[in-house]
Design a protein around this motif. Structure first.
Motif, mmCIF file in Angstrom:
data_model
loop_
_atom_site.group_PDB
_atom_site.id
_atom_site.type_symbol
_atom_site.label_atom_id
_atom_site.label_comp_id
_atom_site.label_asym_id
_atom_site.label_seq_id
_atom_site.Cartn_x
_atom_site.Cartn_y
_atom_site.Cartn_z
ATOM 1 N N CYS A 110 -31.766 25.141 -62.454
ATOM 2 C CA CYS A 110 -32.096 24.919 -63.857
ATOM 3 C C CYS A 110 -31.330 25.919 -64.706
ATOM 4 O O CYS A 110 -30.713 26.853 -64.191
ATOM 5 C CB CYS A 110 -33.607 25.049 -64.107
ATOM 6 N N ASN B 199 -26.627 23.100 -66.912
ATOM 7 C CA ASN B 199 -27.694 22.368 -66.248
ATOM 8 C C ASN B 199 -28.815 22.184 -67.267
ATOM 9 O O ASN B 199 -29.369 23.159 -67.760
ATOM 10 C CB ASN B 199 -28.208 23.140 -65.026
ATOM 11 N N ASN C 276 -31.897 21.205 -66.925
ATOM 12 C CA ASN C 276 -33.264 21.496 -66.485
ATOM 13 C C ASN C 276 -33.773 22.790 -67.120
ATOM 14 O O ASN C 276 -33.008 23.720 -67.370
ATOM 15 C CB ASN C 276 -33.328 21.629 -64.966
ATOM 16 N N SER C 277 -35.088 22.863 -67.325
ATOM 17 C CA SER C 277 -35.699 23.994 -68.035
ATOM 18 C C SER C 277 -36.275 25.036 -67.078
ATOM 19 O O SER C 277 -36.862 24.689 -66.059
ATOM 20 C CB SER C 277 -36.834 23.506 -68.936
#
Length: 232
Positions: free
Chosen positions: A100, A144, A146-147
Motif C-alpha cells: 500500500c 500504489n 491502496n491506503s
C-alpha cells in the motif's frame, strides 16, 4: 507474553547540522557526494524521485527527521509532522512494505506546510497529481493506490534502516534524480572537505571530454604496461 508497546515513541533531537554544513550540500549532485564517501552512501536503487520525468522537482538536501511506521501504517509519519524543522527531509520507513502507499498528497502537503523540503520512503506513494500540485520533492519505490492505517506502533526520531542504509535524525540527506545519499552526522565535515576535491576532478574531466577526450591516459598507460597481456 509480551507487553503491548506504546503507540508512539519519540526521541528528542540530539544533533542537527549547522546552517553552514547544510549549505555546503546545496546544488551538489548525489554522485559527487557518494564519491566523497568512497563511492558509497546511496540508498537502494528502487527508491527513486517521484515523477522526475514529468516536471516534478527532484532535488533536495537537508537534515533527516526519521519516522518508523512499520508495514501498512502511517501513524509515525503523521506524528513526525509536529517535529519538523524548516529545511528537514522527512525519512519515513515502512520496512520496505509494497502492499500500500506510505503517504499521499495530504501528508506531503502538511509536511511542506511544516517546513519540510523533501520526503523519502522505502514504500510506494499515491495521489500523483495531488503530490505534483503540492510540489514537495519526494523519493519512493513507485505508486500504489491502496491506503495505509494509523494504528501504530511507531517511532519518531529513532534510527531507521531504509533502502539498505541506517539513517539517524540529523544525518544529511542529499537526493536528486539519481537517487538518495545518506551522510552520517559524524562524517559531515569530512565529506564536505572531500567534496571540493571531487568537484575539481569532476569538472576537469568534464572539460576534457567536451574537448574530445576518447580514452583516459591512465588506461592507455595500463594497456601499454606489463600489467596487460594480449592474446591472439
Amino acid at each position: 507474553m509480551l507487553e503491548e508497546p506504546p503507540l508512539l515513541k519519540v526521541k528528542r533531537p540530539a544533533q542537527r547540522p549547522t546552517q553552514a554544513q547544510i549549505d555546503a550540500f546545496q546544488n551538489t549532485p548525489t554522485g559527487f557526494v557518494a564519491d566523497a564517501m568512497d563511492g558509497l552512501g546511496a540508498m537502494d536503487a528502487q527508491i527513486q524521485a517521484l515523477g522526475a520525468g514529468f516536471g516534478l522537482p527532484y532535488a533536495a538536501a537537508g537534515p533527516a527527521l526519521t519516522a518508523y511506521n512499520g508495514p501498512a501504517d502511517v501513524l509515525a509519519a503523521l506524528a513526525a509532522l509536529k517535529f519538523i524543522q524548516p529545511g528537514d527531509i522527512l525519512v519515513s520507513s515502512v520496512n520496505g512494505f509494497q502492499g500500500c502507499a506510505t503517504v499521499g498528497d495530504r501528508i506531503t502537503g502538511m509536511a511542506k506546510n511544516c517546513g519540510a523540503i523533501g520526503f523519502v520512503t522505502d514504500g510506494p506513494m499515491r495521489d500523483f497529481e495531488g503530490v505534483a500540485k503540492v510540489g514537495l520533492p519526494s523519493w519512493c519505490t513507485g505508486l500504489n493506490p491502496n491506503s495505509p492505517f494509523t494504528k501504530g506502533p511507531g517511532t519518531v526520531g529513532f534510527g531507521v534502516n531504509i533502502g539498505g542504509r541506517q539513517v539517524e535524525t540529523g544525518d544529511m540527506i542529499v537526493a536528486d534524480r539519481d537517487g538518495v545519499v545518506v551522510v552520517p552526522f559524524a562524517q559531515i565535515d569530512a565529506v564536505i572537505a572531500r567534496l571540493e576535491q571531487v568537484k575539481t576532478l569532476e569538472y576537469a574531466l568534464d572539460k576534457e571530454v567536451e574537448e574530445g577526450l576518447k580514452v583516459p591516459q591512465n588506461i592507455l598507460d595500463l594497456l601499454e604496461s606489463d600489467q596487460t597481456t594480449y592474446h591472439d
